[in-house]
Scaffold this motif. Structure first.
Motif, PDB file in Angstrom:
ATOM      1  N   PRO A 126     -10.304  -8.094   0.258  1.00  0.00           N
ATOM      2  CA  PRO A 126      -9.976  -9.422  -0.271  1.00  0.00           C
ATOM      3  C   PRO A 126     -10.146  -9.511  -1.943  1.00  0.00           C
ATOM      4  CG  PRO A 126     -10.901  -9.710   1.955  1.00  0.00           C
ATOM      5  CD  PRO A 126     -11.245  -8.294   1.567  1.00  0.00           C
ATOM      6  N   HIS A 127     -11.155  -8.843  -2.311  1.00  0.00           N
ATOM      7  CA  HIS A 127     -11.501  -8.960  -3.730  1.00  0.00           C
ATOM      8  C   HIS A 127     -10.624  -8.034  -4.512  1.00  0.00           C
ATOM      9  CE1 HIS A 127     -14.702 -11.390  -2.766  1.00  0.00           C
ATOM     10  NE2 HIS A 127     -15.018 -10.383  -1.841  1.00  0.00           N
ATOM     11  N   THR A 128      -9.814  -7.112  -4.191  1.00  0.00           N
ATOM     12  CA  THR A 128      -8.916  -6.256  -4.737  1.00  0.00           C
ATOM     13  C   THR A 128      -8.003  -6.762  -5.743  1.00  0.00           C
ATOM     14  OG1 THR A 128      -9.280  -4.457  -3.028  1.00  0.00           O
ATOM     15  CG2 THR A 128      -7.665  -4.041  -4.868  1.00  0.00           C
ATOM     16  N   LYS A 129      -7.919  -6.273  -7.068  1.00  0.00           N
ATOM     17  CA  LYS A 129      -7.026  -6.961  -7.872  1.00  0.00           C
ATOM     18  C   LYS A 129      -5.982  -6.038  -8.650  1.00  0.00           C
ATOM     19  CE  LYS A 129      -6.154 -10.379 -11.369  1.00  0.00           C
ATOM     20  NZ  LYS A 129      -6.808 -11.740 -12.052  1.00  0.00           N
ATOM     21  N   ALA A 130      -6.572  -4.650  -8.601  1.00  0.00           N
ATOM     22  CA  ALA A 130      -5.649  -3.737  -9.293  1.00  0.00           C
ATOM     23  C   ALA A 130      -5.941  -2.302  -8.812  1.00  0.00           C
ATOM     24  CB  ALA A 130      -5.589  -3.924 -10.761  1.00  0.00           C
ATOM     25  N   ILE A 131      -4.799  -1.592  -9.095  1.00  0.00           N
ATOM     26  CA  ILE A 131      -4.981   0.037  -8.992  1.00  0.00           C
ATOM     27  C   ILE A 131      -4.771   0.629 -10.114  1.00  0.00           C
ATOM     28  CG2 ILE A 131      -4.220   2.024  -7.636  1.00  0.00           C
ATOM     29  CD1 ILE A 131      -2.912  -0.045  -5.717  1.00  0.00           C
ATOM     30  N   LEU A 132      -5.664   1.374 -10.638  1.00  0.00           N
ATOM     31  CA  LEU A 132      -5.643   2.015 -11.943  1.00  0.00           C
ATOM     32  C   LEU A 132      -5.476   3.473 -11.543  1.00  0.00           C
ATOM     33  CD1 LEU A 132      -7.963   1.598 -14.810  1.00  0.00           C
ATOM     34  CD2 LEU A 132      -6.804   3.745 -14.588  1.00  0.00           C
ATOM     35  N   ASP A 142       1.778   9.810  -6.994  1.00  0.00           N
ATOM     36  CA  ASP A 142       3.196   9.481  -6.002  1.00  0.00           C
ATOM     37  C   ASP A 142       3.172   7.900  -6.194  1.00  0.00           C
ATOM     38  OD1 ASP A 142       4.645   8.988  -4.039  1.00  0.00           O
ATOM     39  OD2 ASP A 142       3.410   9.986  -2.748  1.00  0.00           O
ATOM     40  N   MET A 143       4.210   7.552  -7.191  1.00  0.00           N
ATOM     41  CA  MET A 143       4.235   6.313  -7.789  1.00  0.00           C
ATOM     42  C   MET A 143       4.815   5.471  -6.718  1.00  0.00           C
ATOM     43  SD  MET A 143       2.134   5.861 -10.091  1.00  0.00           S
ATOM     44  CE  MET A 143       2.603   3.964 -10.735  1.00  0.00           C
ATOM     45  N   PRO A 144       5.980   5.873  -6.151  1.00  0.00           N
ATOM     46  CA  PRO A 144       6.615   5.057  -5.063  1.00  0.00           C
ATOM     47  C   PRO A 144       5.777   4.465  -3.938  1.00  0.00           C
ATOM     48  CG  PRO A 144       8.052   6.910  -5.763  1.00  0.00           C
ATOM     49  CD  PRO A 144       6.612   7.330  -6.326  1.00  0.00           C
ATOM     50  N   ALA A 145       5.104   5.503  -3.672  1.00  0.00           N
ATOM     51  CA  ALA A 145       3.902   5.039  -2.324  1.00  0.00           C
ATOM     52  C   ALA A 145       2.714   4.076  -3.143  1.00  0.00           C
ATOM     53  CB  ALA A 145       3.167   6.413  -1.920  1.00  0.00           C
ATOM     54  N   GLN A 151       2.649  -3.718  -4.009  1.00  0.00           N
ATOM     55  CA  GLN A 151       3.766  -4.910  -3.623  1.00  0.00           C
ATOM     56  C   GLN A 151       3.214  -5.621  -2.208  1.00  0.00           C
ATOM     57  OE1 GLN A 151       7.782  -3.928  -3.328  1.00  0.00           O
ATOM     58  NE2 GLN A 151       8.534  -5.961  -3.343  1.00  0.00           N
ATOM     59  N   THR A 152       3.047  -4.830  -1.530  1.00  0.00           N
ATOM     60  CA  THR A 152       2.310  -5.258   0.025  1.00  0.00           C
ATOM     61  C   THR A 152       1.422  -6.099  -0.310  1.00  0.00           C
ATOM     62  OG1 THR A 152       3.236  -3.426   1.180  1.00  0.00           O
ATOM     63  CG2 THR A 152       1.672  -4.582   2.132  1.00  0.00           C
ATOM     64  N   HIS A 153       0.175  -5.790  -0.975  1.00  0.00           N
ATOM     65  CA  HIS A 153      -1.154  -6.318  -1.174  1.00  0.00           C
ATOM     66  C   HIS A 153      -1.156  -7.165  -2.482  1.00  0.00           C
ATOM     67  CE1 HIS A 153      -3.100  -4.464   2.075  1.00  0.00           C
ATOM     68  NE2 HIS A 153      -2.370  -3.207   1.982  1.00  0.00           N
ATOM     69  N   HIS A 154       0.129  -7.395  -3.328  1.00  0.00           N
ATOM     70  CA  HIS A 154       0.091  -8.197  -4.299  1.00  0.00           C
ATOM     71  C   HIS A 154      -1.001  -7.749  -5.508  1.00  0.00           C
ATOM     72  CE1 HIS A 154       2.568 -10.514  -2.095  1.00  0.00           C
ATOM     73  NE2 HIS A 154       1.655 -10.867  -1.130  1.00  0.00           N
ATOM     74  N   LEU A 155      -0.824  -6.404  -5.855  1.00  0.00           N
ATOM     75  CA  LEU A 155      -2.106  -5.860  -6.593  1.00  0.00           C
ATOM     76  C   LEU A 155      -1.139  -5.441  -7.810  1.00  0.00           C
ATOM     77  CD1 LEU A 155      -3.858  -3.533  -4.200  1.00  0.00           C
ATOM     78  CD2 LEU A 155      -4.449  -5.840  -4.882  1.00  0.00           C
ATOM     79  N   ILE A 156      -2.095  -5.300  -9.034  1.00  0.00           N
ATOM     80  CA  ILE A 156      -1.490  -4.941 -10.386  1.00  0.00           C
ATOM     81  C   ILE A 156      -1.715  -3.501 -10.428  1.00  0.00           C
ATOM     82  CG2 ILE A 156      -1.906  -5.230 -12.778  1.00  0.00           C
ATOM     83  CD1 ILE A 156      -2.767  -7.934 -12.183  1.00  0.00           C
ATOM     84  N   VAL A 157      -0.860  -2.835 -10.995  1.00  0.00           N
ATOM     85  CA  VAL A 157      -1.077  -1.435 -11.312  1.00  0.00           C
ATOM     86  C   VAL A 157      -0.959  -1.039 -12.707  1.00  0.00           C
ATOM     87  CG1 VAL A 157       0.318   1.111 -10.854  1.00  0.00           C
ATOM     88  CG2 VAL A 157       0.385  -0.794  -8.989  1.00  0.00           C
ATOM     89  N   ILE A 158      -1.702  -0.302 -13.143  1.00  0.00           N
ATOM     90  CA  ILE A 158      -2.262   0.299 -14.527  1.00  0.00           C
ATOM     91  C   ILE A 158      -2.316   1.760 -14.621  1.00  0.00           C
ATOM     92  CG2 ILE A 158      -3.879   0.447 -16.336  1.00  0.00           C
ATOM     93  CD1 ILE A 158      -4.858  -2.534 -15.173  1.00  0.00           C
ATOM     94  N   GLU A 159      -1.392   2.488 -15.221  1.00  0.00           N
ATOM     95  CA  GLU A 159      -1.058   3.878 -15.372  1.00  0.00           C
ATOM     96  C   GLU A 159      -1.912   4.420 -16.538  1.00  0.00           C
ATOM     97  OE1 GLU A 159       2.824   5.539 -14.547  1.00  0.00           O
ATOM     98  OE2 GLU A 159       3.413   3.426 -14.939  1.00  0.00           O
ATOM     99  N   THR A 174       6.292   8.317 -16.813  1.00  0.00           N
ATOM    100  CA  THR A 174       5.063   7.801 -16.513  1.00  0.00           C
ATOM    101  C   THR A 174       4.759   6.753 -17.634  1.00  0.00           C
ATOM    102  OG1 THR A 174       3.810   9.467 -17.775  1.00  0.00           O
ATOM    103  CG2 THR A 174       4.268   9.800 -15.238  1.00  0.00           C
ATOM    104  N   GLY A 175       4.085   5.676 -17.114  1.00  0.00           N
ATOM    105  CA  GLY A 175       3.749   4.471 -18.186  1.00  0.00           C
ATOM    106  C   GLY A 175       4.842   3.406 -18.039  1.00  0.00           C
ATOM    107  N   THR A 176       5.832   3.736 -17.166  1.00  0.00           N
ATOM    108  CA  THR A 176       6.968   2.694 -17.186  1.00  0.00           C
ATOM    109  C   THR A 176       7.184   2.123 -15.890  1.00  0.00           C
ATOM    110  OG1 THR A 176       9.155   4.125 -16.964  1.00  0.00           O
ATOM    111  CG2 THR A 176       8.017   3.644 -19.129  1.00  0.00           C
ATOM    112  N   ILE A 177       6.375   2.469 -14.998  1.00  0.00           N
ATOM    113  CA  ILE A 177       6.484   2.327 -13.736  1.00  0.00           C
ATOM    114  C   ILE A 177       5.479   0.938 -12.896  1.00  0.00           C
ATOM    115  CG2 ILE A 177       6.537   3.271 -11.286  1.00  0.00           C
ATOM    116  CD1 ILE A 177       6.862   6.156 -12.655  1.00  0.00           C
ATOM    117  N   GLY A 178       4.210   1.255 -13.529  1.00  0.00           N
ATOM    118  CA  GLY A 178       3.231  -0.044 -13.012  1.00  0.00           C
ATOM    119  C   GLY A 178       3.377  -0.992 -14.158  1.00  0.00           C
ATOM    120  N   HIS A 179       2.568  -1.984 -13.871  1.00  0.00           N
ATOM    121  CA  HIS A 179       2.873  -3.260 -15.066  1.00  0.00           C
ATOM    122  C   HIS A 179       2.295  -2.683 -16.363  1.00  0.00           C
ATOM    123  CE1 HIS A 179       2.215  -4.828 -10.767  1.00  0.00           C
ATOM    124  NE2 HIS A 179       2.815  -5.981 -11.276  1.00  0.00           N
ATOM    125  N   PHE A 180       1.233  -1.795 -16.411  1.00  0.00           N
ATOM    126  CA  PHE A 180       1.105  -1.222 -17.789  1.00  0.00           C
ATOM    127  C   PHE A 180       0.986   0.159 -17.624  1.00  0.00           C
ATOM    128  CE2 PHE A 180      -1.300  -5.392 -17.032  1.00  0.00           C
ATOM    129  CZ  PHE A 180      -1.010  -5.893 -18.237  1.00  0.00           C
TER     130      PHE A 180
END
Length: 393
Positions: A126-132, A142-145, A151-159, A174-180
């Motif tokens: 419940p405390h997860t905010k992002a995936i780096l 594997d960016m689609p996965a 998206q399912t867990h409402h997380l931010i993605v940083i590449e 790469t670099g244009t798929i996640g939020h950053f």
């Protein structure tokens, strides 16, 4: 000695550097910075996917600072967790800690040593905010996965794209798929500024804060374009604008970027063909020493940043490096997984299973791979490597 790395055609930057010196503006955010921002935006715009166009490109003093700016931009609260691979450079984990977050390790998959989407779910709380994510060796995760999980867990993605400039995944850079997307142009990378980086922002909600943070927490950028009559302290921030001299070097390198990546991909392909059999697996000739080697991704196009050999044992890797050095070849290991490092052990959790990462820092050897490496020099490297791996020394 065949070096491990050598920047490509640095002499091409002389004219651009002279322009900066003639103008007399050497501090950040001058004409060369603007050129580099435009260059990178153009390079990362996929012709067949308009949605991949960056919302903003901000030049940074390093890839590390790009990561830090991204982590500050997502406004981590105490206890917020960021999932990242243990097999990463400390800059990624440090950025999380400096921004007030908690480091949570996820494991890598064995084919490319990038974060394993199948393992991420074991570390979401419940405390997860992002995936780096870290695009290790220039191979995209594997960016689609990963984006589906986010998206399912409402997380931010940083590449973390320190090694993956102009690598792609399903047609997107790469670099244009996640939020950053966080890029490095350190002197050890493919495209260099000596020291430098870039933060690519793909979601407009984060642009304003990132610009303020980069300008010492002020609204100086708005003042520069006439949106306000004076600028003042707005938020926390730091000084992340690179010098115009560094940007002049980077601009000349970006003009050569296609040439650099084309050359490195060709060298990577030759390495791969040498160590792999016709079915794409590791050649039986080398299985007594090697677990695996770098491989090409099936779902994208790598930039050829590096080529590694993964040995069964650390002493084999050490002996291999020593033998190559005696023959005039500079080969090197890579970073120790964070969970095996002195400071990083504190973040290990019961859910972690590091069987792929175990001893990677001592068992992985990178061979020389740079744009100016000739095929003749590469053939010599392969001859020497083959001699060692077959026990003919």
């Amino acid at each position: 000695m065949i070096p491990f790395h050598k920047p490509y055609r640095l002499d091409q930057a002389r004219h651009a550097i002279e322009q900066v010196l003639t103008l007399g503006k050497t501090e950040g955010d001058g004409p060369m910075t603007a050129c580099c921002q435009n260059d990178i935006s153009t390079c990362l715009t996929s012709k067949n996917a308009a949605k991949s166009n960056p919302a903003e490109v901000l030049m940074m003093t390093s890839g590390t600072h790009a990561l830090e700016a991204a982590l500050y931009a997502i406004n981590l609260d105490a206890g917020d967790e960021v999932i990242l691979p243990s097999f990463a450079y400390p800059s990624a984990a440090n950025a999380v800690i400096l921004a007030g977050g908690t480091v949570v390790y996820a494991e890598v998959e064995p084919s490319h040593l990038t974060i394993d989407p199948a393992r991420i779910k074991y570390h979401i709380t419940p405390h997860t905010k992002a995936i780096l994510v870290v695009h290790y060796g220039g191979v995209s995760c594997d960016m689609p996965a990963i984006m589906a999980i986010a998206q399912t867990h409402h997380l931010i993605v940083i590449e973390d794209c320190a090694q993956s400039f102009l690598s792609s995944d399903h047609g997107l850079f790469t670099g244009t798929i996640g939020h950053f997307g966080c890029f490095s142009f350190h002197g050890t990378k493919d495209i260099v500024a000596g020291e430098g980086g870039a933060l690519v922002i793909n979601h407009p909600d984060y642009v304003k804060f990132a610009r303020q943070f980069r300008q010492k927490g002020t609204n100086r950028d708005e003042f520069a374009i006439g949106q306000v009559n004076f600028y003042e302290w707005i938020s926390c921030g730091s000084s992340y604008a690179p010098s115009e001299i560094a940007m002049a070097l980077l601009h000349s390198q970006l003009e050569l970027s296609d040439e650099i990546v084309t050359s490195k991909r060709a060298l990577f392909t030759r390495y791969l063909a040498f160590f792999r059999n016709e079915s794409g697996g590791l050649s039986e000739r080398y299985q007594s020493h090697l677990v695996s080697t770098s491989t090409s991704p099936k779902y994208g196009k790598a930039n050829g940043h590096l080529f590694y050999l993964l040995f069964h044992a650390a002493d084999q890797a050490t002996a291999f490096i020593r033998y190559l050095s005696d023959q005039g070849i500079d080969a090197r290991t890579h970073f120790v997984p964070l969970h095996e490092s002195q400071f990083g052990r504190q973040f290990i959790r019961p859910e972690n299973d590091f069987h792929v990462e175990a001893g990677l820092g001592q068992r992985l050897v990178r061979l020389p791979l740079f744009a100016a490496l000739t095929f003749a020099e590469q053939d010599y490297i392969l001859t020497v490597a083959d001699r060692f791996l077959l026990g003919e020394i």
